[in-house]
Design an enzyme around this catalytic site. Sequence first.
Site, short mmCIF file in Angstrom:
data_model
loop_
_atom_site.label_atom_id
_atom_site.label_comp_id
_atom_site.label_asym_id
_atom_site.label_seq_id
_atom_site.Cartn_x
_atom_site.Cartn_y
_atom_site.Cartn_z
N ASN A 172 42.88 44.54 43.66
CA ASN A 172 43.62 43.35 43.25
C ASN A 172 42.63 42.20 43.23
O ASN A 172 42.00 41.92 44.25
CB ASN A 172 44.76 43.03 44.23
N HIS A 183 36.73 37.54 49.50
CA HIS A 183 35.54 38.38 49.53
C HIS A 183 35.82 39.62 48.68
O HIS A 183 36.83 40.31 48.89
CB HIS A 183 35.21 38.78 50.96
N HIS A 185 36.65 42.95 47.36
CA HIS A 185 37.02 44.18 48.03
C HIS A 185 38.14 44.87 47.27
O HIS A 185 38.82 44.28 46.44
CB HIS A 185 37.47 43.91 49.47
#
Length: 361
Positions: A172, A183, A185
Site C-alpha cells: 500500500n 518508510h 515497505h
Amino acid sequence: MLYRREMLKTDGRSLTLYGRAPIQVLGEAPSPNREPLAANPHLRWHPLRGEWVAYASYRQGRTFMPPPEYNPLAPTTDPENPTELPQGNYQVAVFDNRFPSLSPVAHNPPQSYVPTAPGRGKCEVVVFGKDPARSLSGLPLDHIELLMEVWGDRVERLGEDPDINYVLPFENKGIEVGVTLHHPHGQIYAYPFVPPVPQRMQVQELSYFQVQGAPLLEGLIAAETVSGERILYLGEHAISFLPPWARYPYEVWVAPRRAVPGFPQLTPEVRADLARALKTTLLKYDGLWQRPFPYLMAWYGAPTDGESHPECHLHAEFYPPYRSSDRLKYLAGTELAAGMFANDALPEQKAKELQEVEVTL
C-alpha cells in the site's frame, strides 16, 4: 547469492534480514515493545457471500503517523528508543507484524450462530530498504531483483506450513490508500485458505487450462503484444501493460510473458526483466504528474497447497486511487454494492498518458 539471517525479537516475534553479502548486525533484534505478542484474531463466516471475515480489534491501537523524529521502520540509533530493526549491513528486512489480522497461535474463537474459527495464518512486514526517502520506484534494479528473491523465499517458507494455502505479497503506497508509515515497505499475508479474489481468478485459469491446455494469462499477454496499444514495457521475458479489462483508470499489470507459478520459480533472467518491467511502471506512475503516485500493488501466484498449478501465472496488479491528477476514483454503489466496476476512462486513453512519460532506469 541470497544471504539470510534469522533472529528473534525481544517480544518473541521473528525477524529475517536479507542481503547479497553475509549479514552482520549490532546487538539483538530490537522491538518498540518488549511485551510478548498477545494477538488472537478470529474468523466469522459470511453465510451470504460464502467467505471468511477476520476480526482483530486490537489493531485499533496500531502505529499511526508517528512523529518525524521517530521512524519505527528505520534501524535503531538510540537503544532507549528501539525501532523494529537493528543496525547492520543487510538490505531488506522482514518481521512479524505487531498487529496481525492472522496469527499462527490464534485460538478459542468466540461462538456465534454462524461458524467461527481461529484466525490462523501469518502477517509480515517487508521493509524494502534502510533509506526512508527511497521508494520502491527509486531502488536500483539489482535491489528490486533482491526484493523479488525475498518474496520468493517468504512464499516458500510460509508455504511449508501445511495450514497455509495462499501467500500474498502486497504494497500500500500513499495516504490515499490508508498508509500510516511512510518508510517504504510492503506486507505479506499468509492465509489458511485461498482468499476470494485469487480463488475466483484461479477458477477461470483452471477452466481455461483444462480446455485449452495452456495458461489463460499467457495467451492474453501474447494477444496484448500483438496489439501493442496498451504496453508500457515489453522485454524478452516480461511485460507491463494496461489490460483492456481494467477496472481502475490507471490499472497496470506486470508479469512474465510466459507462465511462471510464483516467485520461487523465477529464473535469474526472467526475474531481472520482471524487475525492469516493475521499475518502468513505477517511474511512469511517479512521472505522470511529477509527484509520488499512490497505489495498491498485489502479486498473485499459485496456491501453496503442495499441488502443481500449471494454470497459474505470477503477476502484479496495480490499483491506483486516482482517475485524474486531482480526482479520486471512489468505490461506491455499483462497485461495492453490486461488485461491478464502472470505469470513467478507457484503458487505451490512460495507457497513452503513461506511454508518453519518459523514464530512465
